[in-house]
Design a protein around this motif. Structure first.
Motif, PDB file in Angstrom:
ATOM      1  N   TRP A  97      18.829  -0.866   9.725  1.00 53.56           N
ATOM      2  CA  TRP A  97      18.787  -0.261   8.967  1.00 53.56           C
ATOM      3  C   TRP A  97      17.168  -1.264   8.042  1.00 53.56           C
ATOM      4  O   TRP A  97      16.745  -1.431   7.707  1.00 53.56           O
ATOM      5  N   VAL A  98      17.806  -2.907   8.059  1.00 51.87           N
ATOM      6  CA  VAL A  98      16.597  -3.523   7.932  1.00 51.87           C
ATOM      7  C   VAL A  98      15.329  -3.346   8.104  1.00 51.87           C
ATOM      8  O   VAL A  98      14.041  -3.672   7.515  1.00 51.87           O
ATOM      9  N   ARG A  99      15.305  -2.897   9.339  1.00 47.79           N
ATOM     10  CA  ARG A  99      13.949  -3.130  10.521  1.00 47.79           C
ATOM     11  C   ARG A  99      13.809  -1.568   9.946  1.00 47.79           C
ATOM     12  O   ARG A  99      12.655  -1.836  10.226  1.00 47.79           O
ATOM     13  N   GLU A 100      14.205  -1.194   9.818  1.00 49.83           N
ATOM     14  CA  GLU A 100      14.029   0.561   9.401  1.00 49.83           C
ATOM     15  C   GLU A 100      13.367   0.236   7.666  1.00 49.83           C
ATOM     16  O   GLU A 100      11.559   1.129   8.061  1.00 49.83           O
ATOM     17  N   GLU A 101      13.417  -0.239   7.298  1.00 49.45           N
ATOM     18  CA  GLU A 101      12.832  -0.233   5.629  1.00 49.45           C
ATOM     19  C   GLU A 101      11.963  -0.999   6.346  1.00 49.45           C
ATOM     20  O   GLU A 101      10.355  -1.174   5.638  1.00 49.45           O
ATOM     21  N   ALA A 102      11.540  -2.591   6.576  1.00 48.80           N
ATOM     22  CA  ALA A 102       9.908  -2.940   7.098  1.00 48.80           C
ATOM     23  C   ALA A 102       9.419  -2.050   7.941  1.00 48.80           C
ATOM     24  O   ALA A 102       8.028  -2.180   7.830  1.00 48.80           O
ATOM     25  N   LEU A 103       9.511  -1.335   8.857  1.00 52.32           N
ATOM     26  CA  LEU A 103       9.076  -0.454   8.872  1.00 52.32           C
ATOM     27  C   LEU A 103       7.691   0.255   8.132  1.00 52.32           C
ATOM     28  O   LEU A 103       7.247   0.715   8.381  1.00 52.32           O
ATOM     29  N   ASP A 104       9.131   0.659   7.442  1.00 48.73           N
ATOM     30  CA  ASP A 104       8.329   2.059   6.615  1.00 48.73           C
ATOM     31  C   ASP A 104       7.705   1.699   5.686  1.00 48.73           C
ATOM     32  O   ASP A 104       6.409   1.823   5.461  1.00 48.73           O
ATOM     33  N   ALA A 105       7.598   0.143   5.029  1.00 52.13           N
ATOM     34  CA  ALA A 105       6.762  -0.809   4.634  1.00 52.13           C
ATOM     35  C   ALA A 105       5.267  -1.217   4.768  1.00 52.13           C
ATOM     36  O   ALA A 105       4.380  -1.202   4.568  1.00 52.13           O
ATOM     37  N   GLN A 106       5.398  -1.503   6.339  1.00 54.52           N
ATOM     38  CA  GLN A 106       4.705  -1.873   7.083  1.00 54.52           C
ATOM     39  C   GLN A 106       3.780  -0.821   7.335  1.00 54.52           C
ATOM     40  O   GLN A 106       2.183  -0.426   6.916  1.00 54.52           O
ATOM     41  N   GLN A 107       3.880   0.619   7.725  1.00 57.46           N
ATOM     42  CA  GLN A 107       3.173   1.811   7.602  1.00 57.46           C
ATOM     43  C   GLN A 107       2.985   2.578   6.475  1.00 57.46           C
ATOM     44  O   GLN A 107       1.989   2.479   6.661  1.00 57.46           O
ATOM     45  N   ARG A 108       2.960   1.833   5.288  1.00 54.55           N
ATOM     46  CA  ARG A 108       2.641   2.128   4.059  1.00 54.55           C
ATOM     47  C   ARG A 108       1.438   0.628   3.604  1.00 54.55           C
ATOM     48  O   ARG A 108       1.130   1.251   2.212  1.00 54.55           O
ATOM     49  N   GLY A 109       1.563  -0.212   4.016  1.00 60.60           N
ATOM     50  CA  GLY A 109       0.623  -1.351   3.986  1.00 60.60           C
ATOM     51  C   GLY A 109       1.523  -2.236   2.658  1.00 60.60           C
ATOM     52  O   GLY A 109       0.789  -3.005   1.906  1.00 60.60           O
ATOM     53  N   VAL A 110       3.044  -1.911   2.649  1.00 62.39           N
ATOM     54  CA  VAL A 110       3.165  -3.195   1.669  1.00 62.39           C
ATOM     55  C   VAL A 110       4.433  -4.119   1.836  1.00 62.39           C
ATOM     56  O   VAL A 110       4.805  -4.494   0.725  1.00 62.39           O
ATOM     57  N   LEU A 111       4.283  -4.099   3.188  1.00 54.91           N
ATOM     58  CA  LEU A 111       5.413  -4.720   3.630  1.00 54.91           C
ATOM     59  C   LEU A 111       5.229  -6.853   3.476  1.00 54.91           C
ATOM     60  O   LEU A 111       3.616  -7.191   3.296  1.00 54.91           O
TER      61      LEU A 111
END
Length: 161
Positions: A97-111
């Motif tokens: 779950w943490v990895r999925e949230e990180a991936l989503d944030a990275q794709q949006r440029g907000v990680l």
């Protein structure tokens, strides 16, 4: 909600609209979304408290209202936050779950990756500079915390222009 009709072997969408949980009706985007492993809750709480004390709006799953659909609300909060702080620890690097949230944030440029432990983040995130909060005890004059706070405030300012 999605209304559709089957025509031959094709599905034709007649109407599609998102159904928002009541908790999001009229809610503004948080400055910060915190992604963490539940085993790190106490350390995450220290960070949430410090960031709120320093004037940022923070959302994490302990803010979930009773009776709301957990996955849907988390996803909507994740997608609207100005920054997503991912707390990497010995435990969180193993959590899907943490990895999925990180991936989503990275794709949006907000990680914004943060190290709670001396651990290598998952391979896909190792090229990103992470803020070190290893051993942090909620001291607001800590160099790593100061860097994190500056980054989050700058992103909030950029999003409000």
């Amino acid at each position: 909600m999605c209304l559709f009709v089957v025509v031959g072997q094709r599905i034709r969408v007649l109407q599609s609209r998102a159904v928002e949980p009541a908790a999001l009706a009229g809610a503004s985007a948080a400055d910060v979304f915190i992604s963490y492993s539940h085993e790190d809750r106490d350390r995450a709480q220290l960070l949430v408290t410090a960031l709120k004390r320093d004037g940022l709006s923070v959302w994490w799953d302990l803010d979930l209202p009773s009776g709301e659909t957990r996955d849907r609300l988390i996803e909507q909060r994740l997608h609207t936050a100005h920054s997503v702080v991912v707390l990497w620890s010995v435990i969180s690097v193993t959590k899907v779950w943490v990895r999925e949230e990180a991936l989503d944030a990275q794709q949006r440029g907000v990680l914004v990756p943060v190290l709670l432990d001396d651990v290598a983040p998952p391979l896909r995130y190792r090229h990103l500079q992470a803020v070190s909060l290893i051993g942090w005890d909620s001291n607001s004059s800590d160099k790593g915390y100061g860097q994190l706070l500056d980054t989050l405030i700058a992103r909030r300012s950029a999003n409000s222009q």
